[in-house]
Scaffold this active site. Structure first.
Site, PDB file in Angstrom:
ATOM      1  N   TYR A  19       0.850  -1.187   0.000  1.00 54.27           N
ATOM      2  CA  TYR A  19       0.000   0.000   0.000  1.00 54.27           C
ATOM      3  C   TYR A  19       0.885   1.236   0.000  1.00 54.27           C
ATOM      4  O   TYR A  19       1.682   1.427   0.916  1.00 54.27           O
ATOM      5  CB  TYR A  19      -0.931  -0.001   1.223  1.00 54.27           C
ATOM      6  CG  TYR A  19      -1.801   1.230   1.293  1.00 54.27           C
ATOM      7  CD1 TYR A  19      -2.760   1.484   0.298  1.00 54.27           C
ATOM      8  CD2 TYR A  19      -1.664   2.143   2.327  1.00 54.27           C
ATOM      9  CE1 TYR A  19      -3.549   2.620   0.355  1.00 54.27           C
ATOM     10  CE2 TYR A  19      -2.452   3.283   2.390  1.00 54.27           C
ATOM     11  CZ  TYR A  19      -3.393   3.520   1.395  1.00 54.27           C
ATOM     12  OH  TYR A  19      -4.168   4.646   1.446  1.00 54.27           O
ATOM     13  N   HIS A 170     -12.873  -6.237  -9.644  1.00 55.70           N
ATOM     14  CA  HIS A 170     -11.879  -5.297 -10.198  1.00 55.70           C
ATOM     15  C   HIS A 170     -11.152  -5.872 -11.419  1.00 55.70           C
ATOM     16  O   HIS A 170     -10.437  -5.146 -12.112  1.00 55.70           O
ATOM     17  CB  HIS A 170     -10.845  -4.910  -9.143  1.00 55.70           C
ATOM     18  CG  HIS A 170     -11.427  -4.135  -8.002  1.00 55.70           C
ATOM     19  ND1 HIS A 170     -12.077  -2.938  -8.172  1.00 55.70           N
ATOM     20  CD2 HIS A 170     -11.453  -4.395  -6.660  1.00 55.70           C
ATOM     21  CE1 HIS A 170     -12.497  -2.488  -7.002  1.00 55.70           C
ATOM     22  NE2 HIS A 170     -12.137  -3.355  -6.061  1.00 55.70           N
ATOM     23  N   ASP A 206     -20.522  -3.915  -3.259  1.00 58.92           N
ATOM     24  CA  ASP A 206     -19.223  -3.784  -2.598  1.00 58.92           C
ATOM     25  C   ASP A 206     -18.942  -2.285  -2.412  1.00 58.92           C
ATOM     26  O   ASP A 206     -19.452  -1.453  -3.163  1.00 58.92           O
ATOM     27  CB  ASP A 206     -18.139  -4.424  -3.475  1.00 58.92           C
ATOM     28  CG  ASP A 206     -16.784  -4.487  -2.793  1.00 58.92           C
ATOM     29  OD1 ASP A 206     -16.487  -5.510  -2.156  1.00 58.92           O
ATOM     30  OD2 ASP A 206     -16.011  -3.501  -2.890  1.00 58.92           O
ATOM     31  N   HIS A 208     -16.329  -0.700  -3.094  1.00 57.83           N
ATOM     32  CA  HIS A 208     -15.560  -0.153  -4.216  1.00 57.83           C
ATOM     33  C   HIS A 208     -16.303  -0.313  -5.533  1.00 57.83           C
ATOM     34  O   HIS A 208     -17.072  -1.257  -5.712  1.00 57.83           O
ATOM     35  CB  HIS A 208     -14.208  -0.878  -4.332  1.00 57.83           C
ATOM     36  CG  HIS A 208     -13.364  -0.766  -3.107  1.00 57.83           C
ATOM     37  ND1 HIS A 208     -13.365  -1.735  -2.123  1.00 57.83           N
ATOM     38  CD2 HIS A 208     -12.512   0.203  -2.708  1.00 57.83           C
ATOM     39  CE1 HIS A 208     -12.523  -1.365  -1.152  1.00 57.83           C
ATOM     40  NE2 HIS A 208     -11.997  -0.190  -1.482  1.00 57.83           N
ATOM     41  N   ASP A 295     -17.258  -4.402   2.822  1.00 55.85           N
ATOM     42  CA  ASP A 295     -16.345  -3.298   3.165  1.00 55.85           C
ATOM     43  C   ASP A 295     -17.117  -1.978   3.266  1.00 55.85           C
ATOM     44  O   ASP A 295     -16.534  -0.930   3.529  1.00 55.85           O
ATOM     45  CB  ASP A 295     -15.157  -3.196   2.183  1.00 55.85           C
ATOM     46  CG  ASP A 295     -15.488  -3.590   0.761  1.00 55.85           C
ATOM     47  OD1 ASP A 295     -16.673  -3.789   0.452  1.00 55.85           O
ATOM     48  OD2 ASP A 295     -14.540  -3.682  -0.052  1.00 55.85           O
ATOM     49  N   TYR A 334     -13.583  -6.512   4.991  1.00 55.07           N
ATOM     50  CA  TYR A 334     -12.277  -6.750   5.628  1.00 55.07           C
ATOM     51  C   TYR A 334     -12.267  -6.571   7.138  1.00 55.07           C
ATOM     52  O   TYR A 334     -11.236  -6.756   7.768  1.00 55.07           O
ATOM     53  CB  TYR A 334     -11.209  -5.869   4.937  1.00 55.07           C
ATOM     54  CG  TYR A 334     -11.262  -6.132   3.448  1.00 55.07           C
ATOM     55  CD1 TYR A 334     -10.781  -7.331   2.929  1.00 55.07           C
ATOM     56  CD2 TYR A 334     -11.893  -5.247   2.575  1.00 55.07           C
ATOM     57  CE1 TYR A 334     -10.902  -7.636   1.585  1.00 55.07           C
ATOM     58  CE2 TYR A 334     -12.020  -5.535   1.225  1.00 55.07           C
ATOM     59  CZ  TYR A 334     -11.519  -6.734   0.731  1.00 55.07           C
ATOM     60  OH  TYR A 334     -11.658  -7.036  -0.588  1.00 55.07           O
TER      61      TYR A 334
HETATM   62 ZN   LIG Z   1     -14.245  -3.653  -2.064  1.00 58.71          ZN
END
Ligand SMILES: [Zn+2]
Length: 353
Positions: A19, A170, A206, A208, A295, A334
């Site tokens: 990260y 993704h 999700d 994201h 998440d 997470y």
């Molecule tokens: Zn996510």
């Protein structure tokens, strides 16, 4: 409700991710799926099924065959090239700015690099995607989990849950990234279209934006993609997920992005869910593929929404109330202490509990 699970995910036993240039303890770990499995078994009311092998064809229906080849060859190449690394991530990617001012044909015609350090960038989006010895087998098994969940629903189940790990949304046609290697939900949606000839909706809840799912179906009129996610102006994947991205060509109007502010409450979240579901039921079709992420939970270490466990049961109820059959596939989430209870809440809601 029937649940599809494979222990093959345990081979994708990542301990660290990168990260902003620093190795940090991985968020997308095997324990996540085991927590969910244990919670469902403890709750009762779920029967567990092993996935059946579906081969490469459903994968190449949405992904470049070169991505499969790379993922299959990557770890043997790490060993052959004697790279002393516990996991493989790229640090060089073919960003579009590299080719600025050059003809599009030049970039498209460049050869895939030979070294694995170049290949992992060629087929990748970002550095959060550690690849280890068991990653390819785990990713293939996650696809089979998704496709077996499709089989159950097409055979008559009103809803079924695929405990996919690694997640998928993704991953784009020629690109892994964001903890994802193959796009389980996109492969499932494509399989449903091919098996039924019907239109399919993907509802992505999700935290994201599912950039991969959007990209794969961008020009497709037969797969509607709706996503409720963190505004990409502040959050990963940063470069896609805005409201103005609505699809092109036959897919024009078939992509609905609902980006959201930090601190999003249960109440405001449900407004977005209703808007997405309204768009889903306005279109023909009998199956929804749900990209299910937790998440969005208030305590998630990489999210910034303020959702509670109670809202997940309500979202599950509202999605089931469309009357459509549900192929529910696990994506992110997470905050491990609440992952089990949140999954149970969502699935119970969807199951009329
Ligand atoms: Zn996510």
């Amino acid at each position: 409700m029937k649940v599809v699970y494979s222990p093959a995910h345990l081979g994708h036993d990542v301990t660290h991710e990168t990260y902003l240039g620093q190795p940090i303890p991985a968020h997308e770990v095997a324990e996540r799926a085991e927590i969910i499995r244990a919670a469902l078994q403890h709750d009762g009311g779920y029967s567990f099924h092993e996935p059946t092998e579906h081969g490469e064809d459903p994968i190449t229906a949405v992904h470049d065959p070169g991505l499969i080849r790379f993922l299959a060859e990557a770890w043997p190449a790490v060993q052959r090239e004697r790279l002393e690394r516990p996991y493989l991530v790229a640090d060089t990617y073919p960003t579009f700015r590299m080719f600025e001012g050059m003809s599009p044909g030049l970039a498209a015609g460049q050869p895939e690099p030979r070294s694995v350090a170049g290949r992992v960038g060629w087929w990748g989006l970002d550095t959060s995607n550690p690849l280890v010895e068991g990653t390819y087998q785990a990713a293939r098994a996650a696809v089979d989990v998704a496709l077996t969940t499709v089989d159950l629903v097409l055979a008559g189940e009103q809803a079924a849950y695929g405990l996919c790990r690694p997640p998928g949304h993704h991953a784009a046609r020629s690109m892994a990234g964001g903890y994802c290697f193959f796009n389980n939900a996109a492969i499932a949606a494509e399989a449903i279209v091919r098996a039924t000839g019907e239109r399919v909706a993907i509802l992505d809840v999700d935290y994201h934006h599912g950039n991969g799912s959007q990209q794969i179906f961008w020009r497709r009129g037969d797969v509607f993609y709706a996503s409720i996610h963190a505004d990409p102006a502040r959050q990963y994947p940063f470069f896609l997920g805005y409201a103005h991205e609505t699809g092109e060509g036959p897919g024009s109007g078939e992509n609905l992005n609902l980006p959201q502010q930090a601190g999003l409450s249960d109440e405001r979240y449900l407004v977005a869910v209703d808007r997405a579901l309204e768009a889903v039921v306005a279109r023909p079709g009998s199956v929804i593929v749900v990209s299910l992420g937790f998440d969005t939970y208030g305590q998630d270490p990489i999210g910034d929404f303020a959702l509670t466990t109670a809202v997940y049961a309500e979202v599950g109820r509202r999605v089931a109330a469309t009357g459509r059959r549900l192929v529910i596939l696990q994506e992110g989430g997470y905050y491990r202490p609440a992952l089990g209870q949140n999954t149970v809440a969502w699935l119970r809601g969807a199951d009329g509990g």
